[in-house]
Design an enzyme around this catalytic site. Structure first.
Site, PDB file in Angstrom:
ATOM      1  N   ASP A 108      -8.712   9.746  11.463  1.00  0.00           N
ATOM      2  CA  ASP A 108      -8.547   9.539  10.016  1.00  0.00           C
ATOM      3  C   ASP A 108      -9.189   8.211   9.620  1.00  0.00           C
ATOM      4  O   ASP A 108      -8.572   7.352   8.995  1.00  0.00           O
ATOM      5  CB  ASP A 108      -7.056   9.565   9.661  1.00  0.00           C
ATOM      6  CG  ASP A 108      -6.818   9.783   8.170  1.00  0.00           C
ATOM      7  OD1 ASP A 108      -7.731  10.277   7.487  1.00  0.00           O
ATOM      8  OD2 ASP A 108      -5.716   9.455   7.689  1.00  0.00           O
TER       9      ASP A 108
ATOM     10  N   ALA B  57       0.462   5.468   0.275  1.00  0.00           N
ATOM     11  CA  ALA B  57      -0.433   6.598   0.499  1.00  0.00           C
ATOM     12  C   ALA B  57       0.351   7.900   0.397  1.00  0.00           C
ATOM     13  O   ALA B  57       1.505   7.926  -0.041  1.00  0.00           O
ATOM     14  CB  ALA B  57      -1.120   6.472   1.851  1.00  0.00           C
ATOM     15  N   SER B  58      -0.269   8.983   0.830  1.00  0.00           N
ATOM     16  CA  SER B  58       0.326  10.303   0.636  1.00  0.00           C
ATOM     17  C   SER B  58       1.564  10.536   1.486  1.00  0.00           C
ATOM     18  O   SER B  58       2.485  11.244   1.088  1.00  0.00           O
ATOM     19  CB  SER B  58      -0.713  11.382   0.946  1.00  0.00           C
ATOM     20  OG  SER B  58      -1.191  11.233   2.276  1.00  0.00           O
ATOM     21  N   VAL B  59       1.603   9.938   2.670  1.00  0.00           N
ATOM     22  CA  VAL B  59       2.689  10.197   3.611  1.00  0.00           C
ATOM     23  C   VAL B  59       3.696   9.053   3.659  1.00  0.00           C
ATOM     24  O   VAL B  59       4.895   9.277   3.815  1.00  0.00           O
ATOM     25  CB  VAL B  59       2.125  10.456   5.021  1.00  0.00           C
ATOM     26  CG1 VAL B  59       3.227  10.535   6.062  1.00  0.00           C
ATOM     27  CG2 VAL B  59       1.299  11.732   5.027  1.00  0.00           C
ATOM     28  N   ALA B  60       3.230   7.833   3.516  1.00  0.00           N
ATOM     29  CA  ALA B  60       4.106   6.675   3.697  1.00  0.00           C
ATOM     30  C   ALA B  60       3.620   5.514   2.854  1.00  0.00           C
ATOM     31  O   ALA B  60       2.548   5.564   2.241  1.00  0.00           O
ATOM     32  CB  ALA B  60       4.135   6.282   5.176  1.00  0.00           C
ATOM     33  N   GLN B  61       4.429   4.469   2.823  1.00  0.00           N
ATOM     34  CA  GLN B  61       4.003   3.219   2.210  1.00  0.00           C
ATOM     35  C   GLN B  61       4.278   2.076   3.175  1.00  0.00           C
ATOM     36  O   GLN B  61       5.080   2.199   4.094  1.00  0.00           O
ATOM     37  CB  GLN B  61       4.693   2.981   0.882  1.00  0.00           C
ATOM     38  CG  GLN B  61       6.175   2.725   0.933  1.00  0.00           C
ATOM     39  CD  GLN B  61       6.772   2.626  -0.462  1.00  0.00           C
ATOM     40  OE1 GLN B  61       6.321   3.286  -1.409  1.00  0.00           O
ATOM     41  NE2 GLN B  61       7.803   1.797  -0.624  1.00  0.00           N
TER      42      GLN B  61
ATOM     43  N   LYS C  36       5.827   0.281   8.099  1.00  0.00           N
ATOM     44  CA  LYS C  36       5.439   1.559   7.497  1.00  0.00           C
ATOM     45  C   LYS C  36       6.669   2.460   7.414  1.00  0.00           C
ATOM     46  O   LYS C  36       7.386   2.644   8.403  1.00  0.00           O
ATOM     47  CB  LYS C  36       4.350   2.216   8.348  1.00  0.00           C
ATOM     48  CG  LYS C  36       3.830   3.538   7.805  1.00  0.00           C
ATOM     49  CD  LYS C  36       2.688   4.056   8.674  1.00  0.00           C
ATOM     50  CE  LYS C  36       2.115   5.353   8.143  1.00  0.00           C
ATOM     51  NZ  LYS C  36       0.974   5.830   8.965  1.00  0.00           N
TER      52      LYS C  36
ATOM     53  N   ALA D 168       0.862  -1.189   0.000  1.00  0.00           N
ATOM     54  CA  ALA D 168       0.000   0.000   0.000  1.00  0.00           C
ATOM     55  C   ALA D 168       0.891   1.229   0.000  1.00  0.00           C
ATOM     56  O   ALA D 168       1.915   1.264   0.678  1.00  0.00           O
ATOM     57  CB  ALA D 168      -0.928   0.018   1.212  1.00  0.00           C
TER      58      ALA D 168
END
Length: 525
Positions: free
Chosen positions: A290, A133-137, A155, A131
């Protein structure tokens, strides 16, 4: 001056990117202002899509191009199909966890720098990202402890993510300041405070040690909650830019069809989402802020499992009581009490009338009571609420921004599972339980006990208070006698009042303490 020009350039770039991707931010049918028409005309040759092309992924691709903070905005809007339409919601859904990942080599380098060892040394197996996302994978990995093998989720923050976020946030601050300066009516909404709240949450999200701590705290709070689970942190393999937790094997709530095929009860899950959030917010004052579909899973036992604790919300007792009384007032249709709570909390200026505010709340609440979520237009509801806040000169409360945003997201997620849910019916048992424990006999006893402890501490401090009072009086007398040039009558008066003050101080403090103690005892019975 240079900073202002730079921020204006960044905001203009955002407008240009939206125009190039053919994104229309204003509702259909709304007449465009002349400057916007001119801008659209000038940028039309540069568009990547013609008006006849499919709209698929236009908004998501534009936000992804603009960077992490814009992606966060898109993630929020993706849960509100009733606000932006189902087509746009599907478009934005890809922003949750399907962004392009950064390289495997970068991931290895960050882990070695942060944890001081190679990936092969730390993990028995370390797979590709599952996965992004905007901040991390996130990578799925495997560790072995004392011969026991277990799966973990690793993460990793995106490289240079702090720089990108801070640039966008700087532009947001600039825009907020300009809005407050140029548009006086918007000042009551405190756009600058809103951005400050977002900036603070971003700072916490960019330090994975804070997320690890949030997971640990929330896991302790919810360990006995029915059908709700939090993954466990592996502190030995976590740092500022790397977080290792228990791997969650479940179905994401974004995959409704898979949840159906697995035989899970969608209506029960929808209830569980809303009730869990309310329980955490009111009981603990600490909640996951979130809770979009990409951060919620259902495991094989039907448990709701939350991940990604980068953005958390906190509520003090005052805000928790405010939330509980507001919801309880709406549930019981006691609009007068709801209005009184707003005034008591200072959210409505005192020059307004409670009765008038209660009337306005009734106009909003009554049409919603017996209607399901699919019959309610959240766009119209939010419009009504904004009109009410303007009429009654209500200012935005920064401490409630995170709560309000999360409530909207949570209800949106629950709607995807059960479009016919009734928010009030689902919230009722959780709210009543909190009200009973805090405003019923049990709550009064607890308050009395807390008051008795406070009084006990105060009474224990009485000797020190009296000593300091006598010392202060003596100092004044000494200063008057030797350091200050006062007339003899004033010096004599100070000396006479010293003994009088000492006697009255002792008597007043003891009478006050005993009176408070009597009140506390009366509350207990």
């Amino acid at each position: 001056m240079a900073s202002a020009i730079l921020n204006m350039t960044r905001l203009a770039r955002a407008g240009f990117v939206f125009a190039r991707y053919g994104v229309r931010l204003l509702p259909q049918g709304l007449a465009l202002p002349l400057p916007v028409k001119i801008f659209r005309y000038l940028t039309s040759p540069l568009r990547l899509f013609s008006s006849s092309d499919a709209r698929h992924n236009r908004i998501a691709r534009a936000l992804a191009r603009l960077g992490p903070s814009y992606i966060k905005l898109g993630q929020f809007l993706a849960t509100r199909d009733d606000l932006i339409g189902s087509e746009n919601a599907r478009d934005l859904a890809m922003l949750r966890d399907k962004l392009p990942p950064f390289s495997y080599q970068d991931a290895e380098s960050i882990i070695k720098t942060e944890l001081g060892a190679d990936v092969d040394t730390l993990f028995k197996d370390f797979g590709p990202p599952i996965a992004a996302a905007s901040v991390a994978q996130v990578h799925k990995a495997c560790v072995e402890d004392n011969g026991i093998t277990r799966d973990v989720a690793v993460k990793i923050l995106r490289p240079n993510i702090e720089v990108h976020f801070h640039k966008n946030l700087e532009s947001y601050f600039f825009a907020a300041k300009m809005i407050e300066f140029l548009h006086r009516p918007s000042r009551r909404l405190k756009p600058l405070s809103v951005v400050q709240t977002l900036a603070y949450s971003v700072e916490l999200e960019l330090d994975l040690r804070m997320e690890a701590s949030a997971i640990s705290e929330m896991r302790e709070n919810t360990i006995n909650d029915p059908k709700f689970r939090i993954p466990k942190v592996d502190w030995t393999k976590s740092s500022k830019h790397v977080l290792t937790t228990e791997f969650i094997d479940g179905i994401p709530l974004s995959d409704v069809e898979a949840i159906k095929k697995a035989g899970h009860d969608l209506q029960a899950l929808a209830r569980l989402i809303i009730q869990s959030f309310l329980r955490h917010a009111m009981r603990d004052g600490f909640f996951h802020a979130d809770m979009h579909q990409g951060n919620l899973f259902v495991d094989k036992y039907g448990n709701l499992v939350a991940i990604d604790f980068g953005i958390m919300g906190r509520l003090g007792l005052k805000e928790r009581r405010f939330l509980a009384e507001i919801l309880y007032g709406f549930i019981t249709k006691n609009y007068t009490r709801v209005a009184e709570v707003h005034f008591e909390a200072g959210y409505v200026p005192p020059h307004k009338k409670v009765e008038d505010f209660a009337q306005a709340l009734r106009a909003i609440g009554e049409p919603l009571m017996d209607r399901t979520a699919d019959e309610i237009s959240m766009a119209k509801l939010l419009g009504q609420l904004l009109q009410v806040t303007e009429i009654f000169d209500m200012e935005t409360r920064p401490e409630l921004i995170m709560l309000q945003k999360t409530m909207v997201v949570v209800e949106g997620v629950a709607r995807t599972l059960d479009p016919h849910l009734n928010m009030w019916t689902i919230a009722d048992p959780v709210v009543r339980e909190w009200v009973k424990s805090h405003f019923g006999a049990e709550g009064r006893l607890q308050e009395a006990a807390d008051g008795a402890v406070t009084i006990g501490k105060f009474m224990g401090d009485i000797p020190g208070l009296l000593s300091r009072a006598e010392s202060t009086a003596q100092s004044l007398s000494d200063m008057a006698a030797s350091g200050l040039r006062l007339d003899e009558e004033t010096i004599k008066k100070i000396a006479q009042e010293q003994a009088h003050f000492s006697r009255n101080a002792r008597l007043g403090i003891w009478v006050g303490a005993l009176s408070l103690l009597a009140i506390a005892i009366q509350m207990m019975f």
